[in-house]
Write a protein that holds these residues in place. Structure first.
Motif, PDB file in Angstrom:
ATOM      1  N   VAL A   1       1.707   7.776  11.772  1.00  0.00           N
ATOM      2  CA  VAL A   1       1.736   8.836  10.751  1.00  0.00           C
ATOM      3  C   VAL A   1       1.559   8.310   9.336  1.00  0.00           C
ATOM      4  O   VAL A   1       1.338   9.098   8.412  1.00  0.00           O
ATOM      5  CB  VAL A   1       3.041   9.666  10.816  1.00  0.00           C
ATOM      6  N   CYS A   2       1.645   7.009   9.136  1.00  0.00           N
ATOM      7  CA  CYS A   2       1.560   6.472   7.774  1.00  0.00           C
ATOM      8  C   CYS A   2       0.178   6.747   7.181  1.00  0.00           C
ATOM      9  O   CYS A   2      -0.833   6.339   7.745  1.00  0.00           O
ATOM     10  CB  CYS A   2       1.822   4.966   7.782  1.00  0.00           C
ATOM     11  N   PRO A   3       0.106   7.447   6.051  1.00  0.00           N
ATOM     12  CA  PRO A   3      -1.200   7.751   5.483  1.00  0.00           C
ATOM     13  C   PRO A   3      -1.958   6.485   5.088  1.00  0.00           C
ATOM     14  O   PRO A   3      -3.187   6.488   5.061  1.00  0.00           O
ATOM     15  CB  PRO A   3      -0.868   8.595   4.250  1.00  0.00           C
TER      16      PRO A   3
ATOM     17  N   ARG B   1       0.826  -1.218   0.000  1.00  0.00           N
ATOM     18  CA  ARG B   1       0.000   0.000   0.000  1.00  0.00           C
ATOM     19  C   ARG B   1       0.860   1.268   0.000  1.00  0.00           C
ATOM     20  O   ARG B   1       0.357   2.361  -0.202  1.00  0.00           O
ATOM     21  CB  ARG B   1      -0.882   0.036   1.262  1.00  0.00           C
ATOM     22  N   CYS B   2       2.149   1.105   0.298  1.00  0.00           N
ATOM     23  CA  CYS B   2       3.034   2.264   0.498  1.00  0.00           C
ATOM     24  C   CYS B   2       3.034   3.199  -0.703  1.00  0.00           C
ATOM     25  O   CYS B   2       3.180   2.762  -1.842  1.00  0.00           O
ATOM     26  CB  CYS B   2       4.449   1.765   0.770  1.00  0.00           C
ATOM     27  N   ILE B   3       2.870   4.491  -0.443  1.00  0.00           N
ATOM     28  CA  ILE B   3       2.919   5.477  -1.531  1.00  0.00           C
ATOM     29  C   ILE B   3       4.210   6.296  -1.480  1.00  0.00           C
ATOM     30  O   ILE B   3       4.308   7.356  -2.089  1.00  0.00           O
ATOM     31  CB  ILE B   3       1.687   6.420  -1.510  1.00  0.00           C
ATOM     32  N   ARG B   4       5.200   5.806  -0.721  1.00  0.00           N
ATOM     33  CA  ARG B   4       6.538   6.423  -0.706  1.00  0.00           C
ATOM     34  C   ARG B   4       6.490   7.894  -0.304  1.00  0.00           C
ATOM     35  O   ARG B   4       7.122   8.740  -0.927  1.00  0.00           O
ATOM     36  CB  ARG B   4       7.205   6.309  -2.090  1.00  0.00           C
ATOM     37  N   CYS B   5       5.726   8.178   0.756  1.00  0.00           N
ATOM     38  CA  CYS B   5       5.601   9.575   1.173  1.00  0.00           C
ATOM     39  C   CYS B   5       6.732  10.003   2.089  1.00  0.00           C
ATOM     40  O   CYS B   5       7.018  11.169   2.237  1.00  0.00           O
ATOM     41  CB  CYS B   5       4.263   9.787   1.862  1.00  0.00           C
ATOM     42  N   SER B   6       7.338   9.053   2.777  1.00  0.00           N
ATOM     43  CA  SER B   6       8.465   9.271   3.695  1.00  0.00           C
ATOM     44  C   SER B   6       8.057   9.734   5.090  1.00  0.00           C
ATOM     45  O   SER B   6       8.929  10.034   5.913  1.00  0.00           O
ATOM     46  CB  SER B   6       9.522  10.234   3.135  1.00  0.00           C
ATOM     47  N   ALA B   7       6.779   9.802   5.379  1.00  0.00           N
ATOM     48  CA  ALA B   7       6.371  10.225   6.727  1.00  0.00           C
ATOM     49  C   ALA B   7       6.980   9.312   7.791  1.00  0.00           C
ATOM     50  O   ALA B   7       7.390   9.768   8.859  1.00  0.00           O
ATOM     51  CB  ALA B   7       4.857  10.231   6.854  1.00  0.00           C
ATOM     52  N   CYS B   8       7.038   8.008   7.502  1.00  0.00           N
ATOM     53  CA  CYS B   8       7.567   7.093   8.520  1.00  0.00           C
ATOM     54  C   CYS B   8       9.052   7.342   8.767  1.00  0.00           C
ATOM     55  O   CYS B   8       9.514   7.220   9.899  1.00  0.00           O
ATOM     56  CB  CYS B   8       7.292   5.636   8.142  1.00  0.00           C
ATOM     57  N   LEU B   9       9.793   7.697   7.733  1.00  0.00           N
ATOM     58  CA  LEU B   9      11.208   8.026   7.950  1.00  0.00           C
ATOM     59  C   LEU B   9      11.322   9.306   8.779  1.00  0.00           C
ATOM     60  O   LEU B   9      12.075   9.382   9.741  1.00  0.00           O
ATOM     61  CB  LEU B   9      11.935   8.287   6.617  1.00  0.00           C
TER      62      LEU B   9
HETATM   63  S1  SF4 Z   1       4.581   6.448   5.886  1.00  0.00           S
HETATM   64 FE1  SF4 Z   1       6.210   5.124   5.125  1.00  0.00          FE
HETATM   65  S2  SF4 Z   1       5.187   3.150   4.807  1.00  0.00           S
HETATM   66 FE2  SF4 Z   1       3.563   4.687   4.983  1.00  0.00          FE
HETATM   67  S3  SF4 Z   1       3.130   5.285   2.876  1.00  0.00           S
HETATM   68 FE3  SF4 Z   1       4.622   6.733   3.662  1.00  0.00          FE
HETATM   69  S4  SF4 Z   1       6.620   5.870   3.069  1.00  0.00           S
HETATM   70 FE4  SF4 Z   1       5.102   4.251   2.861  1.00  0.00          FE
END
Ligand code: SF4
Lengths: 483, 280
Positions: A373-375, A313-321
């Motif tokens: 925080v992961c969308p 499902r990951c959309i590569r938003c980077s919130a988790c990083l």
């Molecule tokens: S928060 Fe991390 S795991 Fe979730 S969608 Fe964004 S990059 Fe992917």
């Protein structure tokens, strides 16, 4: 890209004492985290939007074959071509063949993590084709010969003075005394350097944030506009995308784009959202003559059928990083592959192999901030725990750990015996620590005592004290022996 | 700043009101071995709130170290003895968000799939009636004024499991404020302290960097005492504070709420002011 995640512990050791890195990571707490918080607070329906986005993704993954085929049919109808690649070898070769077919000598590139996964730059370079990164961060790390340390901000491990030094040694044709002390000056310099290269490139290679089945379009978002120039000025546009980037409709993309920008940088929308729907048609003012989409599997089908499916499902938003305290302490390079932070801890073992990345799913305190925080509400800690369980099942964990755990569990499953032994141990430790009440060193747990003292037990146990107070019926403490 | 504490008046015997909810205390292995005072303070708080408290002896650890290490077999072995222990309790209360989370969120997963159906059923029952201590006092028992008095500056540290799994945030702060304390928040209150159970002894460098950031945040606030609802975090932060030479006192939140400062603080810190508590 070569996986070097086996060196995780050694990488960490250097990272935690790297002052430049520590300074650079201040961007997370100083900007990225508060910006996201503000953007989320400003959209009361953010959580509802998340649920909507997740529903779209789950539906899409359930019917991914249908939507990918629909996408292909529409790309072809628009005059483009689709190439299916099962693994990285076939993807690299396909891209090289396309370059040769279109007589490509130079390539400009928009930022794309899947091409990092393929190690595409080095591969093309070895075959005489020069790829030039046009995203500012990618451009900087290309000059430095580094890999990205973050999925949307590839040079996030660097401080401004390091970027200045990089430009000083790379742009030797420029006046040595030029002003370089502001971020704006550095950005402008990179922009000037890149500008002339766009028009001269034979092909533009970009990634895709999304592929839209109903229209056969690909979408990229950037804040610099480099993606547009990369794909519209070159004669050939090659899109490289991993298969899970597919979405059924343009409306679905609307939902995802709103989630993506807010989660990533705290923007309402990224500055540029660029759609590509095939080659230039008659009457179009610009656009490439040829349009190719290379769809890469490289381990995704396997994930689709496995326990890490939710990761797709990951959309590569980077919130988790951005919100991860482990990432903030060690930066992205320590993870040893393209993807870092919590998503990297799941993706790297899933795509590159658990054996290659044993530490990654283990190096988490399970604080749960990433999932919060992961969308896409991907249960990252749960997925990491699944991978830990697979390691136990496959006896990949260190023997010492397995022995310790089974001894401990044999003991702790006999509460009465357990209490006798821990009572003995804690009384001894309390006596040894004396008035200082802490130990600065303890055998077996040097990893703890190297950065903090070990607190001594108070002395005595709760159960002793509690039973002394309530004066138990004789033998009450023994009644669990048989359980 | 002077920190003064006052102990509850003579402890009443167990309340025997027939309506008193029966509460089983899950002590946690860390409190049992490392900090009995926090366990006794928890009993005291529950009794003062009108609960009938029992402490089943068939408990040691919740099994989390094994569960988080990916060893389901070991985790089941540790958790099985207490599956029946709380049968006649209305509630299970845990003076730890982390062990509370294990009981209320993970036990059901631990005993999923191939576990005996009876165990699965027990896990479901425990999950449904488990609460973290401070949230139980406020949300279920409606406590507004705990027995302890504390005049001083208290920094409350949110453990990740309390905050995210057990939804504990305002409850301990409300109770602390009701003791007369000035309650302050840390700068990055929702960031992990780096404990993470076995994580802290497997990845000492990362955990050490994280706890250093947390200890610096604590020092910046200059509290008289740092409290939290989880002993793991407290041992971690206290250990780092001690290594940094700080003498900020560290205590389990239950000790301050019950007004029981009889034990020396966790780690090397000192209570600021002469305590006015009675001897035990
Ligand atoms: S928060 Fe991390 S795991 Fe979730 S969608 Fe964004 S990059 Fe992917």
């Amino acid at each position: 890209m070569e996986v070097s995640s086996e060196n995780f512990k050694a990488n960490v050791e250097t990272a935690v004492v790297d002052d430049n890195l520590k300074g650079a990571m201040g961007k997370l707490t100083g900007a990225l985290r508060p910006n996201r918080a503000k953007a989320v607070a400003g959209l009361p329906e953010f959580d509802a939007l998340r649920d909507h986005g997740i529903a779209i993704k789950m539906h899409t993954l359930d019917h991914i074959d249908t939507y990918l085929e629909q996408f292909e049919a529409n790309v072809v109808a628009n005059g483009g071509h689709v190439h299916w690649c099962a693994d990285e070898d076939s993807a690299r070769q396909t891209i090289l063949d396309l370059c040769r077919q279109h007589d490509v000598k130079t390539v400009t590139k928009g930022k794309s993590m899947v091409t990092e996964e393929l190690g595409l730059n080095a591969f093309l370079d070895n075959h005489g084709i020069l790829p030039l990164e046009t995203d500012l961060g990618e451009y900087i790390i290309q000059l430095r010969g580094e890999s990205p340390s973050h999925i949307i901000a590839p040079a996030t491990h660097l401080q401004q003075h390091q970027i200045k030094e990089t430009f000083q040694s790379a742009h030797t044709h420029l006046d040595a005394d030029r002003p370089m002390d502001t971020a704006e000056a550095l950005t402008e310099e990179a922009r000037q350097e890149l500008r002339e290269k766009y028009g001269a490139a034979d092909a533009g290679i970009t990634g895709a944030n999304f592929m839209i089945a109903e229209t056969g379009s690909t979408i990229i978002v950037t804040n610099e506009g480099n993606g547009d120039l990369t794909q519209t000025l070159a004669k050939t546009h090659i899109v490289v995308a991993s298969m899970e980037k597919i979405l059924p409709t343009m409306d679905d993309a609307g939902v995802m784009l709103r989630l993506l920008a807010r989660s990533a940088t705290g923007q309402e929308m990224s500055v540029y959202t660029t759609l590509s729907s095939g080659p230039r048609r008659q009457g179009d003012l610009d656009g490439p003559d040829a349009f190719h989409v290379v769809i890469v599997d490289n381990g995704r089908s396997k994930m689709l059928a496995g326990s890490e499916r939710e990761m797709l499902r990951c959309i590569r938003c980077s919130a988790c990083l951005n919100h991860c305290p482990v990432y903030a302490s060690i930066g992205g390079h320590a993870y040893g592959w393209v993807y870092s932070g919590p998503m990297g801890k799941v993706l790297t073992p899933s795509l590159a192999g658990l054996e290659q990345a044993k530490d990654l799913p283990n190096a988490s305190s399970f604080c749960g901030k990433c999932e919060e925080v992961c969308p896409m509400r991907i249960p990252l800690p749960k997925l990491m725990r699944n991978l830990r369980e697979q390691q136990t099942e496959q006896k990949m964990t260190p023997l010492k750990q397995r022995v310790a755990l089974s001894l401990w569990s044999a003991l702790a499953s006999r509460p009465w015996l357990y209490r006798k032994l821990t009572g003995l141990m804690t009384r001894t430790l309390a006596r040894l620590a004396g008035k200082r009440r802490v130990f600065s060193w303890m055998p077996m747990i040097g990893e703890w005592t190297k950065s903090r003292d070990l607190v001594a037990p108070e002395g005595g146990s709760f159960f002793d004290r509690y039973h002394a107070r309530t004066q138990p019926i004789k033998g009450a403490d023994h009644d669990d022996r048989t359980q | 700043m002077p920190a003064a504490t006052q102990k509850t008046p003579a402890r009443p015997k167990k309340p025997s009101s027939p309506k008193a909810p029966k509460v089983g205390l899950f002590v946690t292995c860390l409190i049992d071995a490392m900090r009995p005072t926090a366990g006794m303070a928890s009993v005291e708080l529950l009794e003062a709130a009108g609960c009938d408290v029992i402490v089943p002896t068939a408990q040691s650890c919740c099994g989390q170290p094994a569960w988080n290490s990916g060893d389901r077999t070991a985790a089941r072995a540790v958790a099985t003895p207490f599956l029946d222990a709380f049968d006649d309790c209305d509630y299970v209360v845990v003076p730890s968000g982390s062990c509370g989370g294990m009981l209320s969120k993970h036990l059901v997963d631990l005993f999923a799939d191939d576990a005996p159906p009876r165990h699965r059923q027990k896990a479901l029952e425990i999950a449904a009636k488990t609460h973290e201590l401070t949230s139980f006092l406020v949300d279920i028992m409606g406590v507004t004024s705990p027995p302890g008095r504390y005049q001083g500056k208290v920094a409350y540290h949110d453990s990740c499991s309390s905050l995210r799994e057990m939804k504990v945030k305002d409850q301990p702060r409300q109770l602390l404020a009701a003791t007369g304390a000035e309650v302050v928040d840390l700068d990055h209150a929702d960031t992990c302290c780096g404990f993470g159970g076995t994580f802290s002894v497997k990845y000492g460098d990362i955990s050490g960097a994280m706890v250093n950031d947390k200890a610096e945040d604590v020092r910046a606030r200059e509290p008289d005492v740092l409290v939290a609802g989880d002993l793991g975090c407290l041992m971690n932060i206290a250990g780092r504070l001690s290594r940094l030479g700080s003498d900020i006192a560290v205590r389990h939140v239950a000790e301050v709420l019950a007004g029981d400062l009889s034990a020396a603080p966790i780690g090397g810190g000192q209570d600021d002011a002469p305590s006015t508590e009675e001897s035990r």
